[in-house]
Each structure stands twice: as C-alpha cells, then as structure tokens.
Scaffold this active site. Structure first.
Site, PDB file in Angstrom:
ATOM      1  N   GLU A 162      44.582  28.975 -13.803  1.00 10.66           N
ATOM      2  CA  GLU A 162      45.650  29.935 -14.056  1.00 10.66           C
ATOM      3  C   GLU A 162      45.236  31.338 -13.590  1.00 10.66           C
ATOM      4  O   GLU A 162      44.098  31.765 -13.795  1.00 10.66           O
ATOM      5  CB  GLU A 162      45.942  29.936 -15.561  1.00 10.66           C
ATOM      6  CG  GLU A 162      47.000  30.916 -16.033  1.00 10.66           C
ATOM      7  CD  GLU A 162      47.193  30.844 -17.545  1.00 10.66           C
ATOM      8  OE1 GLU A 162      48.180  31.398 -18.024  1.00 10.66           O
ATOM      9  OE2 GLU A 162      46.346  30.220 -18.241  1.00 10.66           O
ATOM     10  N   LYS A 195      55.508  29.800 -15.889  1.00  8.03           N
ATOM     11  CA  LYS A 195      55.064  29.400 -17.228  1.00  8.03           C
ATOM     12  C   LYS A 195      56.207  29.574 -18.225  1.00  8.03           C
ATOM     13  O   LYS A 195      56.856  30.620 -18.267  1.00  8.03           O
ATOM     14  CB  LYS A 195      53.856  30.242 -17.637  1.00  8.03           C
ATOM     15  CG  LYS A 195      53.117  29.777 -18.870  1.00  8.03           C
ATOM     16  CD  LYS A 195      51.826  30.586 -19.038  1.00  8.03           C
ATOM     17  CE  LYS A 195      50.982  30.091 -20.193  1.00  8.03           C
ATOM     18  NZ  LYS A 195      49.709  30.843 -20.304  1.00  8.03           N
ATOM     19  N   CYS A 239      48.621  26.105 -18.821  1.00 10.21           N
ATOM     20  CA  CYS A 239      47.883  26.370 -20.064  1.00 10.21           C
ATOM     21  C   CYS A 239      48.714  26.138 -21.315  1.00 10.21           C
ATOM     22  O   CYS A 239      48.921  25.022 -21.747  1.00 10.21           O
ATOM     23  CB  CYS A 239      47.307  27.780 -20.020  1.00 10.21           C
ATOM     24  SG  CYS A 239      45.907  27.999 -21.152  1.00 10.21           S
TER      25      CYS A 239
END
Length: 632
Positions: A44, A111, A163
């Site tokens: 990331e 995200k 994540c």
C-alpha cells in the site's frame, strides 16, 4: 496441470525518498520478472510511503507520485503489477492501487474502508470509495477505470483489497467472489504489533477458502517514518491453505515470495485437485512467532532503519546496569548481529553509512564486536548512591557485546547544583523534606554529559523509559527520559524483565547474567534506604493488569476493581490502593508522556499521545471515580 506464478514483494520505503522508493519498486519488479512471476503484488502507498502524514493534504505530493507511474510501467514487461499510491479525483484524495499489465495501466482500485483507530488517522487525509459504480479518470489524455473494478489478466479475474478493506465484515472480496474472481491481491501497510501475524493469517487464509481464490497479502517493510514498524509479511493462500510465506523483519531493501498456482476455473480440475497438487505442498519459510522473538527482531529492524535513515553514525547510551538500559544495549547488539548475518559486513556498514569501518571489520576476528565498539558508546555515570553491583553489571554487559564503555562519577556535578540551590534558599536540602528534588538532580546531571558524547560522535542518544514508567510518570524529565529515540517506551517493565532472561538463554547474551540477578532500583536515594522500583510504585505485574483495563480498554477505577479482584492478585484493600495510585499518577503525568522521545510502536496499544492514547494534560484526576471505588 497448467499454472501461473504469483508473488508478493515487500518494500522498505520512506516518505519523500522518491529515488529510493522508485528504485526499490523497479528492482522488485525486475527481480520478479527474472523469477518468472506473472502477477506481482506490492504494498500500500509504496510510491510515496504510508507515513507522509499531513503532506497527503498538499496538492503536489499526489501529483508527484502520479508522475512516476510511466517509468514504473516501463519496467512491467510480461508481468502484471499492483502498486500503491494516492490519487486525486473529483476534489477528493483516494488511497489507490494501480494495476499495470505489460507496460499498460489498466486502472485504479480505490480503498473503501479507511483505518481510523489506534495509530491510524486515514480519514484525515483520504476519502473512502463509496460508489457502487466505477468511475473514469483522465490522466495525461488517457482514460482509466477508477473504483473497485475486476481486471482481466489473460482470462484470470483479478480483484484488489487495500489493507483495512480486508479487516471489515462487508469487505470488497464479497462482491468479487460473486463475480468469480480468481485472484485477490491485498496491498497493505499494516503496522507491527505483538501477535498480529496470527490476525493477518486469519484474514488471508480463510478468505482464500471463503471466496474460492488465490489470496496474496503483501505488507510494507521496516521503520518507514520513525515510529511504526512494518514487518514485511507476505502471505499467499489458496482454498484455505497457506502455500507460501516469508520470514519477516528483513534488513534488505525488498523481499519477494512467489509460488505456482492453478486456476481451476480455467482448468479441467477440481477444488480437491488443487489441494492435493504437489505445487501447493512446498515447505513454508519458518518465521518468528513468540512475543520474545518478535520483540528482538522487530526492534533490531527498527533501530537499523532509524540509524541509517537519520544518517546518524551510531548510538550512545547511559548504561546504568539495570534492566531498561541493558535491554536497549542488547537491542543495539542484536541489530548489529542481524545486519551482518543478513547483509554481510560490507553491505551492512554501507547501508548505515559507515564505509570507513569496512576494511578493518572484514579482517577482524570478531566483526560484530568490532563494529559495536565503533558505533555504540555506553557510559556508567555513578554517584555515591550507586552500588558496585550495578557498575559490574554495566561493565560486564558492555564488554560482552563489544560496546565502548566509559565510566565516571557525577557527584561533583550534583553537588554543584545542590550547593547553588542551598545558597539561594538559605538552607540545607534534606531527604526528609526534599526527596524528589534530590533524586531528580542526579538523573538530570547525567543527561548533559551523555548528550555531549552523542553530539561529538554524531550518535543517536537512546533513552530508556519503558511503558510502565510512562503510565505513572516514574521518570525524570530531562534525565532518564532525555534522548533521540525511546526504543522500549512501548513495552511494560514486567515484559522487559522477562525478555532479558529469555535473551540471555535464547539469544546467547550471557553478559546479562548480572543484570538478571538484580532487583530493579533507581539508585537515587542513599543506600541505607534500600530503594526499589516496586516499593516506590507497586508490583509491575499489577501495573500491567491495571493499565490493560484502564488505558487500553478505557475502564473506570470501579470497573477495574471488579474485574481484578476476581483474579485474586492481592488483598482487596491493597488492590484498591494500587488502582487509586495508578489513576492519580496517570492523571498527573500526561505532560511527561507528551514529551516522551519518539518511540517504536510494538504492542497493540501504547501511551504515546502522538500515535495512540490522547489524554488531557489537566483534568479532575478521577477524583470522584476513585472515591466510588474506595467506597465499594
């Protein structure tokens, strides 16, 4: 059975280190190509680094990151790569993964779930992707998909989680599974904490079973920006089975793990065929699992990166012979041992910018001790209240690890300060009435001298405060708290004592024999008072129990009492007194915690207000709550 090769590459990045970050990305891609990897997952925000903090609010940083995509894409010959970066769209900044195949950008995944607890503040900088529909973004006159698309890679359906997305119940993988995704890549910047490896495995491995896919998890590596440590974990799972992993805490710039996998949707094979296939039975890399091991290897990596990224020449430490400073000394020695073991003498010294030592180190009979003597200086600074036992402990430990060791007495400095104050006040200072001042002046008198050593040598000064001391303020500001970095401020004293015994027996630090036989003491009162830390405070195991409930779980004094009295740790009247004392000292000493030197985040919580626990400097100090508990 036809297969493809899938891999993850962890990267050791740093905010604003464009040259270093891009070099690591390119090197990892080139290495992956040479290994025949078809699909590669990078971490990331690997272009910028995760820890850019409020620089993410600037206009130029995302634009700068985007400008490097073309040269990264040029490296992607016959390979598909997912790389992380921030991306602006529609007035919002998104934490994204860019998917590149055969030198062509295919699109961007944004995200959806932003981390906003503990050490994370992502909503301060990023917007979450909330649209059910993908959008299109124009970059350099080219239009790309943006959102949460499924990418077609030579007939393989590929999805991306970033994540925190994977830690949520309603995760993107659920939608991907409904659309027959074969591979899910997870680009992560997941900070290290004790035992977190098992949490990640519980996310990645079941996901591969639940969503009938190959799941690749790739984390960042190293001490990226000063406090957070990234362990560089790479996990590859398929159908509920872990099929590849690495050993964490590498000192290398990058590390790659890969394995061959079969995609049953494209083959005339079954789920069971995949499970039974020999390619999924290769032995897994051993990794560190115990808390003691994780502390040793995470701390070594953190110190290594902090040293080289700050361009300092070494470390300085006021070595008292007690547990805390001894733990810091062992951590430095472990860093040197690990660096030489992983990188070799020449590369290790080059990476910490000590090329001047290479020639002599390579011909030394004991290169680890030679390097230690040239990058690590320790000093025992005694007073009339110090004992022979602590001096011997400090000296023997320093000699056993090869650190430079000096010793001197600071009574002249202490007496000079004391006499000046006595003259100004017109009276003698006495232990009966001036205990705190007379203790603190000794600790503070040590600070200027060890700072002088650090400045002369261009060294980082290690401060030795632990989390238990941070809880209750059992530390002298500008004394034992004085330093550049606080490597054990995130762990409790009870653990430090246990770890030192483990390090003696399991890591071979036999110089710890003396310190492990001593009772922890500040040695600031006259010897006849037989001062010990636990007499000044309370038993360290009690502090650990209270802090977990009071600080980590935000319990009131009465709630803590009701929980702990069931454990029969000590008589209830004594437990009440200790709980009251803890809350009182906690409340009074927030100003000290505000001034703790930067500390490594090691546990699942800490008391550093800049990363985890915020508390008012001025407060009512739980007065009413303590009264309610005492009257229970």
């Amino acid at each position: 059975m036809s297969t493809i090769k899938i891999g993850g590459a962890t990267l050791n990045q740093m905010p604003l280190d464009w040259a270093g970050n891009i070099s690591n990305i390119k090197s990892a891609i080139q290495d992956a190509i040479s290994k025949g990897i078809n699909i590669l997952c990078l971490p990331e925000l690997s272009i910028t680094g995760y820890g850019c903090e409020d620089l993410f609010l600037s206009h130029w940083l995302p634009e700068k990151a985007l400008s490097f995509l073309p040269e990264i894409a040029e490296e992607c010959i016959n390979i598909t790569v997912a790389v992380g970066l921030p991306l602006k769209y529609g007035g919002h900044l998104y934490n994204c993964a860019c998917v590149i195949k055969d030198q062509q950008i295919l699109g961007f995944t944004a995200k959806e779930h932003l981390a906003n607890e503990g050490v994370h503040y992502e909503p301060r900088w990023f917007s979450s992707w909330q649209s059910e529909n993908d959008a299109h973004i124009n970059i350099n006159d080219n239009q790309y998909v943006l959102g949460q698309p499924i990418y077609n890679i030579d007939g393989i359906n590929l999805g991306i989680e970033i994540c925190e997305d994977a830690w949520q119940n309603r995760r993107p993988a659920i939608d991907y599974a409904e659309q027959n995704v074969d591979v899910i890549l997870n680009l992560s910047a997941s900070h290290f904490a004790f035992g977190k490896k098992k949490d990640r495995e519980n996310i990645a491995i079941p996901a591969s079973e639940d969503f009938k896919c190959v799941y690749v998890y790739t984390n960042l590596l190293g001490n990226e920006a000063g406090r957070m440590i990234y362990d560089g974990e790479i996990l590859i799972a398929q159908y509920g089975k872990l099929i590849a992993q690495n050993q964490r805490f590498s000192f290398e710039n990058y590390q790659i793990v890969s394995t061959n996998v079969a995609i049953p949707r494209l083959q005339t094979v079954s789920h069971q065929d995949i499970i039974d296939e020999d390619i999924n039975k290769s032995p897994l890399q051993n990794d560190f699992t115990s808390k003691e091991e994780e502390f040793a290897y995470a701390s070594a990596l953190a110190l290594f990166d902090y040293l080289r990224k700050s361009w300092s020449k070494g470390f300085a430490l006021s070595l008292s012979g007690g547990a805390d400073s001894s733990a810091c000394a062992v951590m430095v020695s472990q860093m040197i041992k690990r660096g030489v073991e992983i990188l070799g003498i020449e590369t290790f010294l080059s990476k910490i910018h000590r090329e001047d030592l290479i020639k002599k180190a390579t011909v030394s009979d004991n290169p680890v001790k030679f390097i230690s003597s040239n990058i690590f200086t320790t000093v025992y600074q005694g007073t009339k209240n110090s004992g022979d036992a602590t001096f011997d402990s400090a000296k023997n430990l320093a000699e056993s690890i090869g650190a430079t060791f000096y010793h001197w007495n600071i009574d002249d400095e202490v007496n000079s300060y004391t006499e000046k104050v006595e003259k100004a006040l017109g009276r003698k200072l006495k232990w009966e009435s001036d205990d705190l001042a007379l203790q603190n002046i000794q600790a503070r008198s040590r600070s200027p001298i060890i700072w002088m050593i650090a400045n002369i040598e261009k060294y980082l000064l290690l401060t030795t405060s632990n989390r238990s001391e941070g809880d209750v303020g059992y530390a002298t500001m500008d004394g034992d708290t004085s330093g550049s970095i606080a490597p054990i401020a995130a762990v409790d004293k009870h653990f430090v004592l246990q770890w030192l015994k483990w390090a003696e027996s399991s890591l071979g630090f036999h110089g710890l024999k003396d310190v492990n036989s001593l009772t922890p003491t500040a040695e600031l009162r006259p010897p006849e008072q037989t001062q010990t830390d636990e007499q000044d405070l309370m038993p360290y195991n009690i502090i650990v129990e209270i802090e977990k409930l009071a600080i980590k779980e935000y319990k009131s004094p009465l709630e803590v009492l009701n929980i702990l009295k069931k454990k029969n740790l000590e008589p209830e009247n004594l437990l009440k007194a200790h709980i009251a004392k803890f809350y009182q000292m906690w409340s009074r000493n927030q100003w000290k915690r505000e001034r703790i030197a930067p500390a490594f985040h090691l546990d699942d919580f800490n008391v550093d207000p800049r990363t985890w626990c915020r508390f008012p400097i001025l407060s009512g100090g739980y007065k009413l709550e303590i009264e309610e508990m005492m009257n229970e």
